[in-house]
Design a protein around this motif. Structure first.
Motif, PDB file in Angstrom:
ATOM      1  N   ALA A 173       3.431   4.449   1.831  1.00 12.77           N
ATOM      2  CA  ALA A 173       3.858   3.454   0.830  1.00 12.77           C
ATOM      3  C   ALA A 173       3.911   2.052   1.441  1.00 12.77           C
ATOM      4  O   ALA A 173       3.434   1.078   0.842  1.00 12.77           O
ATOM      5  N   LEU A 174       4.484   1.953   2.641  1.00 14.44           N
ATOM      6  CA  LEU A 174       4.662   0.645   3.278  1.00 14.44           C
ATOM      7  C   LEU A 174       3.303   0.018   3.624  1.00 14.44           C
ATOM      8  O   LEU A 174       3.111  -1.195   3.467  1.00 14.44           O
ATOM      9  N   MET A 216       0.458   0.525   2.027  1.00 14.69           N
ATOM     10  CA  MET A 216      -0.119   0.036   0.766  1.00 14.69           C
ATOM     11  C   MET A 216       0.536  -1.284   0.361  1.00 14.69           C
ATOM     12  O   MET A 216      -0.124  -2.209  -0.118  1.00 14.69           O
ATOM     13  N   TYR A 217       1.844  -1.361   0.552  1.00 13.15           N
ATOM     14  CA  TYR A 217       2.576  -2.574   0.167  1.00 13.15           C
ATOM     15  C   TYR A 217       2.115  -3.773   0.996  1.00 13.15           C
ATOM     16  O   TYR A 217       1.797  -4.846   0.462  1.00 13.15           O
ATOM     17  N   ILE A 218       2.041  -3.588   2.307  1.00 18.66           N
ATOM     18  CA  ILE A 218       1.603  -4.680   3.194  1.00 18.66           C
ATOM     19  C   ILE A 218       0.167  -5.095   2.848  1.00 18.66           C
ATOM     20  O   ILE A 218      -0.159  -6.283   2.808  1.00 18.66           O
TER      21      ILE A 218
END
Lengths: 281, 281
Positions: free
Chosen positions: A241-242, A244-246
């Motif tokens: 998730a992180l 993809m977020y970055i």
């Protein structure tokens, strides 16, 4: 239902007891917290009727509401010691490793893997609220592995609290929660860090903060004792998730660098779809 | 104070009028919105008493409450047309370029650069609320450049709305706002995008979302028509804040990859300082 024992007398354990006492005053609550101050506060606040190191053998339900990294040990010990008519149920935010750890335990059928989707940025027994769990989702994993009769005890109390039951696979649970809960906490902590770093140069920066900032940074007040273990227990999904977020943030930054105002507009317009999705919930 | 003209009858322009009408019912509000539906709604909702393309020459204050990229043109035109006793005041979220654009305007002293720190994720006249501005901060930039008598008109209405005045340099304003407002919006939009992307594989992901997610993603409902121009107008400062944010997220990710649970704990504990800072506000 006569007796419930709670291990971990913080926000969730405390809120569970306060709410249940209102609708089922006949239940006797015993409990334990390794922090002596929390244990004392929980007694003073009426969260428990009696402090006890161990659940009595005739306890109906033992609730485990401690940080994620402590649950495996406490769950095994609680199962080992459980009376034959006792259900052990946990409130942990990660489920896959925990379910795996007791997969072959001889008393596996006395365990129900649970997760109430409720919380605030505060912690400890004094943060407990009797309406925190009301009408919230309660996720149960591997429900087929729990004894039918013991499961009935869990349903009895969860329904008394108006909780909405959802049934999920533990791996799916951990993956989804990484996106809709764990990532929000990271985004909020790092937003807090970025503005705190800025404050070293510019002491007044927080004076200009409005309700939007307060809303996005609220979770940065959360307890590290709860969150550091979650980040570790759910590492694989959180990294997905992180990352993809970055990546999304970097691509958005590229659009700003390129003065692509139309691209920014179209991107944000698409994301506005979240209005309908959140309103439907 | 007899007459106020508002250009841009959305959330801020509308909330300003509704609040002021309660405490100063004698003021006659005229107004204009290039969107005919907004103009009609504003009249129906009592935000304006009369629709007018241009402010009357005896208007006390002309409020500019349109998106950031339109303000420069509207401000110049409004100054060109302004009666000699009329103050032009804007509500824009970015100030440096706008102040620069009229630095040499012959009627510069009739302009007051303002920014109310208030808003919601909704837009348009129907989103206006009469208590939105109450007790909020109102930033004024380059106050020394505005005529004393005309400035008095602004103070009269802002104080009637219980707004707290703050005075800042426009560059400092834009830099601080990038950190405590603009960055929050980007973090929220990209959080929304990340979970929406995830939903393509996993339709039920939003079922598991709790109040923490709702709080961090709320700003992703905001209007692209307002935000795309802000991202462009305040590009330099936003890139500074966004790059710091991405760097902080990447370093946090490195700690998760390295299983540095203690480092994660200590980092989050330090960021918890935001509790006291926000509570003091």
């Amino acid at each position: 239902m006569k007796k419930i024992h709670i291990i971990g007398l913080g926000l969730l354990g405390g809120s569970f007891s306060l709410a249940l006492k209102k609708v089922k005053p006949e239940i006797h609550f015993t409990g334990y917290d390794k922090d002596a101050k929390n244990l004392q506060d929980a007694f003073t606040l009426g969260i428990i009727d009696e402090a006890k190191d161990k659940a009595d053998p005739d306890t109906d339900i033992v609730i485990l509401a401690t940080p994620a990294d402590s649950l495996e040990g406490i769950l095994k010990e609680s199962l080992d010691q459980a009376g034959q008519d006792t259900l052990i149920m946990d409130f942990g935010s990660t489920k896959a490793k925990l379910c795996q750890s007791v997969a072959n335990h001889p008393k596996r059928s006395q365990y129900l893997a649970g997760h109430p989707i409720a919380g605030t940025e505060y912690s400890g027994p004094k943060a407990a609220q009797e309406d925190l769990l009301d009408k919230k989702v309660f996720i149960i994993c591997e429900m087929e592995k729990t004894d039918l009769h013991l499961k009935g005890k869990a349903y009895e109390v969860l329904e008394a609290l108006n909780m909405k039951l959802r049934f999920m696979d533990p791996e799916e649970h951990d993956n989804q929660l990484a996106f809709v809960s764990h990532l929000s906490h990271i985004s909020s902590f790092m937003l807090g860090k970025t503005v705190l770093d800025k404050m070293e140069d510019d002491k007044n920066v927080f004076d200009m903060a409005g309700s939007g900032f307060a809303s996005t940074v609220r979770l940065a007040k959360s307890s590290p004792a709860m969150w550091a273990p979650i980040l570790s227990e759910n590492k694989k999904n959180i990294l997905e998730a992180l990352s993809m977020y970055i990546s999304n943030l970097s691509k958005f930054r590229d659009k700003i660098i390129a003065d692509d105002v139309e691209g920014l507009y179209l991107e944000m317009e698409k994301i506005n779809a979240i209005r309908d999705i959140l309103d439907l919930k």
